[in-house]
Structures are given as structure tokens and as C-alpha cells.
Design an enzyme around this catalytic site. Structure first.
Site, mmCIF file in Angstrom:
data_model
loop_
_atom_site.group_PDB
_atom_site.id
_atom_site.type_symbol
_atom_site.label_atom_id
_atom_site.label_comp_id
_atom_site.label_asym_id
_atom_site.label_seq_id
_atom_site.Cartn_x
_atom_site.Cartn_y
_atom_site.Cartn_z
ATOM 1 N N GLU A 39 0.911 -1.188 -0.142
ATOM 2 C CA GLU A 39 -0.022 0.058 0.091
ATOM 3 C C GLU A 39 0.901 1.283 -0.088
ATOM 4 O OE1 GLU A 39 -3.189 0.718 -0.270
ATOM 5 O OE2 GLU A 39 -3.523 -1.425 -0.868
ATOM 6 N N CYS A 198 -13.105 1.417 -14.142
ATOM 7 C CA CYS A 198 -13.586 2.966 -14.049
ATOM 8 C C CYS A 198 -12.481 3.869 -14.043
ATOM 9 C CB CYS A 198 -14.232 2.885 -12.743
ATOM 10 S SG CYS A 198 -15.271 4.582 -12.583
ATOM 11 N N CYS A 205 -17.771 1.315 -18.985
ATOM 12 C CA CYS A 205 -19.155 1.014 -18.037
ATOM 13 C C CYS A 205 -20.035 -0.269 -18.573
ATOM 14 C CB CYS A 205 -20.053 2.288 -18.548
ATOM 15 S SG CYS A 205 -19.195 4.036 -17.994
ATOM 16 N N CYS A 208 -19.042 -3.096 -16.406
ATOM 17 C CA CYS A 208 -18.678 -2.727 -14.835
ATOM 18 C C CYS A 208 -20.025 -3.291 -14.227
ATOM 19 C CB CYS A 208 -18.940 -1.122 -14.891
ATOM 20 S SG CYS A 208 -19.004 -0.554 -12.943
ATOM 21 N N CYS A 214 -25.081 3.472 -11.177
ATOM 22 C CA CYS A 214 -24.088 4.396 -11.600
ATOM 23 C C CYS A 214 -24.629 5.873 -11.843
ATOM 24 C CB CYS A 214 -22.942 4.057 -12.343
ATOM 25 S SG CYS A 214 -21.648 5.315 -12.608
HETATM 26 FE FE1 SF4 Z 1 -17.419 3.971 -13.556
HETATM 27 FE FE2 SF4 Z 1 -19.789 3.966 -13.288
HETATM 28 FE FE3 SF4 Z 1 -18.799 3.519 -15.493
HETATM 29 FE FE4 SF4 Z 1 -18.660 1.635 -13.490
HETATM 30 S S1 SF4 Z 1 -20.803 2.349 -14.819
HETATM 31 S S2 SF4 Z 1 -17.094 2.226 -15.003
HETATM 32 S S3 SF4 Z 1 -18.711 3.043 -11.834
HETATM 33 S S4 SF4 Z 1 -18.605 5.556 -14.503
#
Ligand code: SF4
Length: 347
Positions: A39, A198, A205, A208, A214
């Protein structure tokens, strides 16, 4: 309209299992020493760069006792090239404190971890959640991006009060059940989402796991998040480096003052001008100064224009000012700024 948050944490956890990263050398462990080390190294550095350094560190210092017992110079030497050297000094101080105060066992509580040198709130939360299943939110730059986008959080994060509100909202998103299993997976999942899906530009997206929850995606402009108005002000500085050599392979180096650029590292004597550099050299030797090609070295807030000026001195010459001769066996072991190491390594 606010999108429902129900099931958010579960989606991140499930996605991490199947699509997250599992092969990094600091993963698949709950050893706080390895998690802490990674980290700290990752704070301002890319994963690809950190892997080698991480492996070298754990091979030289397999546990916190080994690191605490090492000399600061040894640690700085091993850190050389990774940048942001205050991290290396803090790493060593932190190891010493963990051994002295807790007998070598890292505290399990994020608040206690955050009292240690070099461990901020997000790093403390990462260690506590990844190693001990604590229900605490991380908010490093990648995760901040994911969270502000998911929430459509458009307040300016340059303001501390807004940042605090984001911590509160990030905490509300965390898993609530089966924390020992869910928290490490969730924390890793948020990190992985920020690093692989992201992305700052062109987030994927459609891949995702939380796309239906989102706000930023719903609004059609994820790149508008996060909002932060304060801009880095860059500056430039010219530095002349007096590169004194003796017997072909020995070089005169001095330790840089702290605080300041390259604090605590070894470097040639540096000056604000060619005239100031010349004044440091005895008049009898000035004619032997040789200007080497100048080059730019980029720091976070500053461009350094470096002008090395070389001179070969006879054995009897004793440079004035702080420093000492290091031969070709010893200087590579020192903590050196990356451009200085490159210069010295030239034939
Ligand atoms: Fe990022 Fe939202 Fe796209 Fe997912 S849906 S990659 S959280 S902007």
C-alpha cells in the site's frame, strides 16, 4: 432521481471473485506487513513499477522485525528509483514503532494504524479491511473516482467538508454482513474497479458490475467526476551539480538536507548557478571543469533542469563542504535520486 444502492456491495464482491486481480505478489495474503508495504509503495506509483521493488523488499526484509532492524541508508538504497522518498523514511520509522510499541504485530484497528508514520486514513483502512475484515472505507484516488461516479457526487473535493461527506457516503456503501470474508473482497474489488474498469478516461461502463447503479453513467458523462478545482502549480528550477571524481571510480557525494527535494538521499553538491558552483572549486582546478549535457527531470510539482559539471581531481585534493568519497563498490548501495544514479552509471 437517486438510483437504488441495494446490492451494491454484493455486486462488487462477486465481480472481484470472477473478474478482479488475483495474481499480484501482495495478494492472497492477510499478512499486514505485506499489505502495508504494498500500500505504501502503491501510494504514488504504478503497479507495474512496484512489483519488482516489493519482491526485493520482502526478500531482503521478510518481516517487520527485519525492516525495523535495517539501517535507514539500506532502506533508502533499496527504495532508490521509486521516488517520493519520505515514504521510505516513514516506512522504516513505522516498522520501528510497530516493533517497539506492539512487539511486531500491526494494530488491527484503522484509527490506531492511522497514527503510524506514512499511514493515512485510506492506507489504514486498506490494511484493516484487507487483513482483519474491518468495516472501513478506503478512498485512494482510484476508489474516489469510482465512488464519486457511482454516487454522482459533484461537490468539490478540494474542500475538506465535502471530502468528509464522501467518506461518510463511501462508508454507507460497505458490506454489512459476513465482514471477515466480504470486506477484503470488497476493498480489493473497489481497487480493481478503479484500476481496470472505471478508468479516468473512457471508463468501460459496459463491463462494470455496478453500471445500473451508477449516477454518472446515467447522466452520460462519467469523466465529469470527481470534481476538484485546486490545480497543481508547477514550477521550474535549474540546478548545477558538481560531479567530482577521483581515481577514475570514486565520486564525492553529500547527504541532502531534510526537508527539501531528495531529502536524506546522497547527491553531488548542488548549486543555483554555474558561478556558485565554480566558487566552490579551488582556483587552481577551475580550468578542468567540464560541462556535461543538461537534462530535465520531472518531479510532481516541479521540473528540475539539471546541469552536471564534471571534474577529475588529484588524490591530494580535498573538496570543501560536506560530503565524502564513495568508490564504485559503495555508491550503488546508497539511496540516490534516480537521475543521479543514471548519471553515475554512465561509462
Ligand atoms: Fe465507473 Fe460508473 Fe462506468 Fe462503472 S458505470 S465504470 S462506476 S462510471
Amino acid at each position: 432521481m437517486t438510483l437504488p444502492r441495494k446490492g451494491f456491495a454484493g455486486r462488487v464482491v462477486a465481480w472481484q471473485k470472477t473478474h478482479g486481480r488475483h495474481d499480484l505478489p501482495w495478494q492472497n495474503t492477510r499478512d499486514p506487513y505485506r499489505v502495508w508495504l504494498s500500500e505504501v509503495m502503491l501510494q504514488q506509483t504504478q503497479v507495474a513499477t512496484v512489483i519488482d521493488y516489493f519482491e526485493r523488499f520482502v526478500s531482503r526484509y521478510p518481516d517487520v522485525h527485519g525492516l525495523a532492524a535495517a539501517s535507514v541508508d539500506d532502506v533508502m538504497g533499496l527504495w532508490s528509483g521509486l521516488g517520493y522518498y519520505s515514504r521510505a523514511r516513514n516506512l522504516h520509522r513505522c516498522a520501528v514503532l510497530v516493533v517497539e510499541r506492539w512487539g511486531g504485530a500491526f494494530p488491527r484497528d484503522a484509527d490506531a494504524l492511522a497514527t503510524l508514520p506514512g499511514i493515512g486514513r485510506s492506507t489504514a483502512a486498506a490494511i484493516a479491511s484487507l487483513c482483519f475484515g474491518a468495516r472501513v472505507a478506503i478512498l485512494d484516488a482510484n476508489v474516489r473516482r469510482v465512488v464519486t461516479r457511482v454516487l454522482g457526487f459533484d461537490a468539490d473535493l478540494a474542500l475538506q467538508s465535502n471530502l468528509q461527506q464522501l467518506w461518510d457516503e463511501a462508508t454507507a456503501l460497505l458490506p454489512r454482513r459476513d465482514l471477515q470474508q466480504a470486506m477484503p473482497r470488497y476493498t480489493q474489488g473497489m481497487m480493481d474497479l478503479g484500476a481496470t474498469v472505471c478508468l479516468p478516461r473512457q471508463p468501460a461502463c459496459d463491463q462494470c458490475p455496478v453500471q445500473l447503479q451508477c449516477e454518472a453513467r446515467e447522466q452520460g458523462d462519467p469523466q465529469a467526476f470527481p470534481v476538484r478545482t485546486r490545480k497543481l502549480r508547477r514550477s521550474a528550477q535549474s540546478v548545477w551539480l558538481l560531479w567530482m571524481r577521483r581515481d577514475a571510480d570514486a565520486v564525492w557525494l553529500q547527504r541532502r538536507p531534510s526537508p527539501g527535494v531528495w531529502a536524506g538521499l546522497h547527491c553531488m553538491p548542488s548549486f543555483d548557478s554555474r558561478e556558485a558552483l565554480e566558487a566552490q572549486v579551488a582556483p587552481a582546478y577551475r580550468g578542468a571543469l567540464r560541462d556535461q549535457p543538461a537534462f530535465k527531470h520531472v518531479l510532481t510539482h516541479k521540473d528540475l533542469h539539471l546541469h552536471p559539471v564534471q571534474i577529475d581531481l588529484p588524490r591530494k585534493a580535498r573538496p570543501s563542504g560536506e560530503g565524502q568519497w564513495f568508490d564504485a563498490e559503495t555508491w550503488p548501495q546508497l539511496g540516490l535520486p534516480a537521475p543521479v544514479r543514471r548519471l553515475l552509471g554512465q561509462p
